[in-house]
Design a protein around this motif. Structure first.
Motif, PDB file in Angstrom:
ATOM      1  N   ARG A  61      27.845  50.214  28.302  1.00  0.00           N
ATOM      2  CA  ARG A  61      27.460  49.440  26.873  1.00  0.00           C
ATOM      3  C   ARG A  61      27.363  48.026  27.137  1.00  0.00           C
ATOM      4  O   ARG A  61      27.869  47.130  27.961  1.00  0.00           O
ATOM      5  CB  ARG A  61      28.588  49.653  25.955  1.00  0.00           C
ATOM      6  N   ASN A  72      20.445  58.538  24.277  1.00  0.00           N
ATOM      7  CA  ASN A  72      20.552  57.883  23.212  1.00  0.00           C
ATOM      8  C   ASN A  72      21.000  56.488  23.342  1.00  0.00           C
ATOM      9  O   ASN A  72      21.976  55.837  22.535  1.00  0.00           O
ATOM     10  CB  ASN A  72      21.050  58.552  21.903  1.00  0.00           C
ATOM     11  N   CYS A  73      20.452  55.697  24.285  1.00  0.00           N
ATOM     12  CA  CYS A  73      20.792  54.139  24.584  1.00  0.00           C
ATOM     13  C   CYS A  73      19.972  53.395  24.737  1.00  0.00           C
ATOM     14  O   CYS A  73      18.834  53.861  24.687  1.00  0.00           O
ATOM     15  CB  CYS A  73      21.956  54.121  25.710  1.00  0.00           C
ATOM     16  N   LYS A  84      31.128  57.621  21.635  1.00  0.00           N
ATOM     17  CA  LYS A  84      31.871  56.482  21.720  1.00  0.00           C
ATOM     18  C   LYS A  84      32.391  56.143  23.075  1.00  0.00           C
ATOM     19  O   LYS A  84      33.532  55.706  23.229  1.00  0.00           O
ATOM     20  CB  LYS A  84      33.123  56.194  20.774  1.00  0.00           C
ATOM     21  N   ASN A 104      25.106  62.134  23.611  1.00  0.00           N
ATOM     22  CA  ASN A 104      24.768  60.773  22.648  1.00  0.00           C
ATOM     23  C   ASN A 104      25.936  59.800  22.978  1.00  0.00           C
ATOM     24  O   ASN A 104      26.959  60.137  22.442  1.00  0.00           O
ATOM     25  CB  ASN A 104      24.536  61.152  21.120  1.00  0.00           C
ATOM     26  N   GLU A 160      26.429  57.150  21.662  1.00  0.00           N
ATOM     27  CA  GLU A 160      26.950  56.415  20.382  1.00  0.00           C
ATOM     28  C   GLU A 160      27.961  57.449  19.481  1.00  0.00           C
ATOM     29  O   GLU A 160      28.979  56.948  19.229  1.00  0.00           O
ATOM     30  CB  GLU A 160      25.685  56.118  19.500  1.00  0.00           C
ATOM     31  N   ASP A 161      27.632  58.832  19.693  1.00  0.00           N
ATOM     32  CA  ASP A 161      28.424  59.699  18.965  1.00  0.00           C
ATOM     33  C   ASP A 161      29.813  59.900  19.904  1.00  0.00           C
ATOM     34  O   ASP A 161      30.732  59.879  19.037  1.00  0.00           O
ATOM     35  CB  ASP A 161      27.732  60.910  19.073  1.00  0.00           C
TER      36      ASP A 161
END
Length: 371
Positions: A213, A57-58, A190, A185, A187-188
């Protein structure tokens, strides 16, 4: 041969072999070339990058192809150390990390960097509070593995990610062992960096990826031309890039398949039925990779157990030198008693493991009279 060493490496998936073939036989162009063959391979590499990105999920531009997990880890540690040296020279990691983290940390220690190695509990799990307590004004990076390669214990990455975000510290996780086994994930979680190793997810050895990122800049480990968004020089390994992309696409399709976990649970129950209190599970009983069983045959020698298990491929974190068995550093960090730790064997299952395989291993264990 009954193969129960999938945490060490995996065979190449048939679909992966098929997508590699055209780039071995026909489409050999350099992705930087301005002609049809170059365009063809450039498109293939970017499609593979998207497939890897989709799994975690990036955005695809946040994926850098590397030669594997070790290079990705070295790139994060050394690249961050160089860029952030003016802020500080303190790094936080754990005592149970893979050598691909521990050895670069030791290398940086020789260059004036201070590394804090956080302890783990009896399950091999880091306490996020210990990470927070270790943070200093000069801390520039936290690196904690997503799951341990020996015990399979999953680490509290999401909780640590929140702490890293709170203190504005870069956070890396080596997810080589977790990719394709549990949902991930970025984003989840971090995380700012995440390591992927192709040969753990049914792609060839010698290919990996690093999630960075998009707003983060680190010094390249390999300098040269402007490949991989100027973060990793070298003509792209098109054949292996497309292999990793397809392997990640397959992994995403199979994430909801619980058959390996069910087979692992069946194996563990079978072991308990045979050996009862004569065995011990090393690692967390629930928060663990669905394919991993690190089992100690109490009072036995794990290396000798494996030697007697003819026709079975598994592994032990111990090593034998001059007739003496040394205990796995991971189990040592977990404070596992010596008579338990020396008997440890890691069984790791995969896509091609069958119930018949497990039944046969259980029978073999009965026959070698370990009770």
């Amino acid at each position: 041969m009954i193969y129960l060493d999938y945490n060490a490496t995996t065979p190449i998936e048939e679909r992966v072999k098929k997508v590699m073939k055209p780039y071995i036989e026909d489409y050999f162009g350099n992705p930087s070339s301005n002609h049809e063959l170059g365009y063809k391979t450039k498109t293939a590499v970017e499609n593979a990058r998207r497939q890897v990105a989709d799994l975690i999920n990036c955005d695809s531009e946040e994926i850098i192809f590397t030669s594997g997990g070790s290079e990705s880890n070295n790139m994060v540690l050394k690249g961050t150390a160089y860029i952030k040296s003016k802020k500080g020279k303190h790094i936080i990691t754990s005592k149970i990390e893979h050598p691909a983290i521990l050895n670069p940390c030791r290398f940086l220690s020789k260059s004036g960097y201070d590394v804090t190695y956080v302890s783990v509990d009896k399950y091999g799990m880091v306490n996020a509070k210990d990470i927070e307590d270790a943070i200093r004004e000069d801390t520039i990076l936290i690196t904690i593995m997503h799951s341990n390669n020996e015990t399979g214990t999953l680490q509290p990455i999401k909780e640590i990610g929140k702490i890293a975000e709170k203190y504005n510290i870069l956070f890396h996780t080596d997810a080589s062992q977790s990719i394709g086994k549990v949902p991930i994930n970025v984003e989840d979680l971090k995380v700012d960096f995440l390591t992927i190793a192709g040969h753990k997810v049914y792609a060839p050895k010698g290919i990996g990826a690093l999630y960075i990122r998009k707003e983060i800049n680190i010094e390249p480990l390999i300098h040269g031309a402007s490949h991989e968004s100027s973060k990793r020089a070298g003509t792209e390994n098109v054949i292996f890039d497309v292999a990793l992309g397809e392997a990640c696409a397959i992994a995403k399709e199979k994430l909801k398949d619980n058959s390996i976990k069910e087979l692992t649970d069946y194996f563990y129950k079978g072991l308990l039925n045979i050996f009862g209190h004569g065995i011990r599970l090393n690692g967390h009983e629930v928060k663990r990779l669905p394919n991993t069983l690190n089992i100690s045959f109490i009072g036995k020698d794990g290396i000798q157990v494996l030697d007697k298990l003819e026709g079975v491929a598994a592994s032990t974190g111990s090593a034998c030198h001059s007739g003496l068995t040394s205990i796995s550093p991971v189990l040592r960090a977990m404070k596992v008693p010596d008579d338990v730790a020396t008997g440890a064997v890691r069984f790791s299952l995969g896509r091609y493991t069958s119930k018949e395989d497990i039944d046969m291993v259980l029978e073999k264990l009965k026959d070698i009279n370990l009770i």
